[in-house]
Motif scaffolding. Structure first.
Motif, PDB file in Angstrom:
ATOM      1  N   TRP A 147       0.840  -1.192   0.000  1.00  0.00           N
ATOM      2  CA  TRP A 147       0.000   0.000   0.000  1.00  0.00           C
ATOM      3  C   TRP A 147       0.871   1.235   0.000  1.00  0.00           C
ATOM      4  O   TRP A 147       1.835   1.333   0.771  1.00  0.00           O
ATOM      5  CB  TRP A 147      -0.910  -0.001   1.238  1.00  0.00           C
ATOM      6  CG  TRP A 147      -1.927   1.096   1.225  1.00  0.00           C
ATOM      7  CD1 TRP A 147      -2.704   1.491   0.187  1.00  0.00           C
ATOM      8  CD2 TRP A 147      -2.260   1.952   2.327  1.00  0.00           C
ATOM      9  NE1 TRP A 147      -3.514   2.525   0.554  1.00  0.00           N
ATOM     10  CE2 TRP A 147      -3.266   2.828   1.867  1.00  0.00           C
ATOM     11  CE3 TRP A 147      -1.826   2.060   3.645  1.00  0.00           C
ATOM     12  CZ2 TRP A 147      -3.821   3.812   2.683  1.00  0.00           C
ATOM     13  CZ3 TRP A 147      -2.392   3.032   4.457  1.00  0.00           C
ATOM     14  CH2 TRP A 147      -3.386   3.887   3.982  1.00  0.00           C
ATOM     15  N   ASP A 148       0.549   2.189  -0.883  1.00  0.00           N
ATOM     16  CA  ASP A 148       1.320   3.431  -0.971  1.00  0.00           C
ATOM     17  C   ASP A 148       0.578   4.608  -0.365  1.00  0.00           C
ATOM     18  O   ASP A 148       0.917   5.772  -0.642  1.00  0.00           O
ATOM     19  CB  ASP A 148       1.666   3.737  -2.423  1.00  0.00           C
ATOM     20  CG  ASP A 148       0.420   3.877  -3.291  1.00  0.00           C
ATOM     21  OD1 ASP A 148      -0.694   3.763  -2.752  1.00  0.00           O
ATOM     22  OD2 ASP A 148       0.567   4.076  -4.504  1.00  0.00           O
ATOM     23  N   SER A 199      -3.447   4.507  -3.328  1.00  0.00           N
ATOM     24  CA  SER A 199      -4.237   3.535  -4.076  1.00  0.00           C
ATOM     25  C   SER A 199      -4.789   2.459  -3.150  1.00  0.00           C
ATOM     26  O   SER A 199      -4.507   2.445  -1.941  1.00  0.00           O
ATOM     27  CB  SER A 199      -3.371   2.900  -5.175  1.00  0.00           C
ATOM     28  OG  SER A 199      -2.231   2.301  -4.585  1.00  0.00           O
ATOM     29  N   GLN A 200      -5.553   1.534  -3.728  1.00  0.00           N
ATOM     30  CA  GLN A 200      -6.138   0.464  -2.935  1.00  0.00           C
ATOM     31  C   GLN A 200      -5.048  -0.523  -2.477  1.00  0.00           C
ATOM     32  O   GLN A 200      -4.155  -0.864  -3.252  1.00  0.00           O
ATOM     33  CB  GLN A 200      -7.173  -0.297  -3.773  1.00  0.00           C
ATOM     34  CG  GLN A 200      -8.459   0.475  -4.012  1.00  0.00           C
ATOM     35  CD  GLN A 200      -9.240   0.690  -2.716  1.00  0.00           C
ATOM     36  OE1 GLN A 200      -9.262  -0.192  -1.852  1.00  0.00           O
ATOM     37  NE2 GLN A 200      -9.868   1.849  -2.585  1.00  0.00           N
TER      38      GLN A 200
END
Length: 321
Positions: free
Chosen positions: A70-71, A74-75
């Motif tokens: 995860w960033d 986004s999802q």
């Protein structure tokens, strides 16, 4: 007329009040009169809410994120144990872990041994002793950012430390301590130890004041030296306090961050890269939240294991006067 009516009812009401049986239940063992079963929970509710919001919920979320990529935008993508497998081949993770363990070893004398000796000294009834206690505690209430900036001037090539050492002929050339891979980590260990020494000294001081003075007086009559009184009376009687300081030292050393952030940014050449700083860097510089959470989970497990080991070692060694 009104006075007559009041006087006529008064004699008949008194016997009724005297004859009425009060149905008062005796308080259950461990409870005060009138206390409900939920009263303790009401008192602890604010603390439980804060614990849940600021510790339990973030901890559960971090554990969950350690299995995702995860960033923060986004999802999240479920990756299973990939983040943990990535740790095994990440040289910077092992460098950070090794440096954190070096902090643990280096801060042991500064936070466990020296504060004990200072507490023994400050436990004496000497003139101005309260002023000394306050002076030793001042670094604790000072911001680590301010402390780091001040010590940067001390470690500078033109700083006070180089001026003293070259002045006494100990060094031929001044050293840029924070830019030298050999000296940078010991310099940070010194700063961290110096700043936190007062807290550990106060813990020991609280323990020393529980020891009866007649034990020392009897030992002096028997001819025991100061070293023998420290070894055979002081240390055995403050084992619980030593266990507390050991745990605090482990937690503090393995989570060093602010001094690294302010003074070296993990450099030079990753010589001061700690696990705490690497986790922050992965999370908030590279936005690799899943990997940072995996590293945080590993660090948490290490701290729990160390605390349990400390508990097992010090358990059963407590001596009562």
């Amino acid at each position: 007329m009104a006075t007559h009516v009041q006087e006529s009812h008064a004699p008949s009401a008194a016997p009724m009040r005297r004859g009425r049986k009060r149905n008062v239940r005796a308080p259950q063992p461990g409870r005060l009169p009138g206390q409900r079963w939920y009263t303790p929970y009401l008192f602890s509710l604010p603390a439980l809410i804060l614990f849940g919001v600021f510790f339990a919920w973030p901890a559960v979320t971090a554990i969950q994120l350690s299995f995702f990529k995860w960033d923060a935008i986004s999802q999240p993508i479920f990756v299973g144990l990939d983040n943990f497998a990535r740790l095994a081949s990440d040289d910077r993770f092992w460098t950070g872990l090794g440096n954190s363990l070096l902090f643990l070893v280096g801060m042991f004398p500064l936070l466990v041994v020296i504060p004990l000796l200072l507490a023994v000294l400050l436990n004496q009834k000497l003139p101005g002793i309260k002023t000394f206690r306050m002076l030793y505690y001042l670094p604790v209430v000072t911001s680590m950012v301010a402390v780091g900036v001040a010590w940067e001037y001390v470690f500078n090539q033109q700083g006070v430390l180089n001026w003293i050492l070259t002045g006494f002929g100990i060094l031929d050339q001044p050293i840029q301590y924070l830019l030298d891979p050999v000296w940078a980590l010991p310099a940070l260990v010194l700063v961290e130890g110096w700043k936190s020494m007062g807290v550990f000294m106060m813990v020991y001081l609280a323990g020393l004041q529980t020891i009866p003075t007649n034990l020392y007086e009897a030992a002096k009559v028997d001819g025991a030296s100061a070293w023998h009184r420290l070894r055979h009376i002081t240390v055995p009687l403050i084992v619980p306090y030593i266990a507390v300081t050991l745990t605090m030292e482990m937690l503090e050393a393995m989570q060093v961050f602010t001094s690294v952030y302010v003074m070296t940014q993990g450099g030079p050449q990753d010589s001061t890269l700690t696990l705490g700083y690497y986790i922050w860097s992965a999370a908030f510089q590279k936005y690799d939240m899943g990997y940072a959470s995996a590293m945080g989970l590993v660090l948490w497990i290490l701290l729990v294991l160390m605390a349990l080991a400390n508990y097992r070692i010090t358990k059963g060694r407590t001596v009562t006067p």
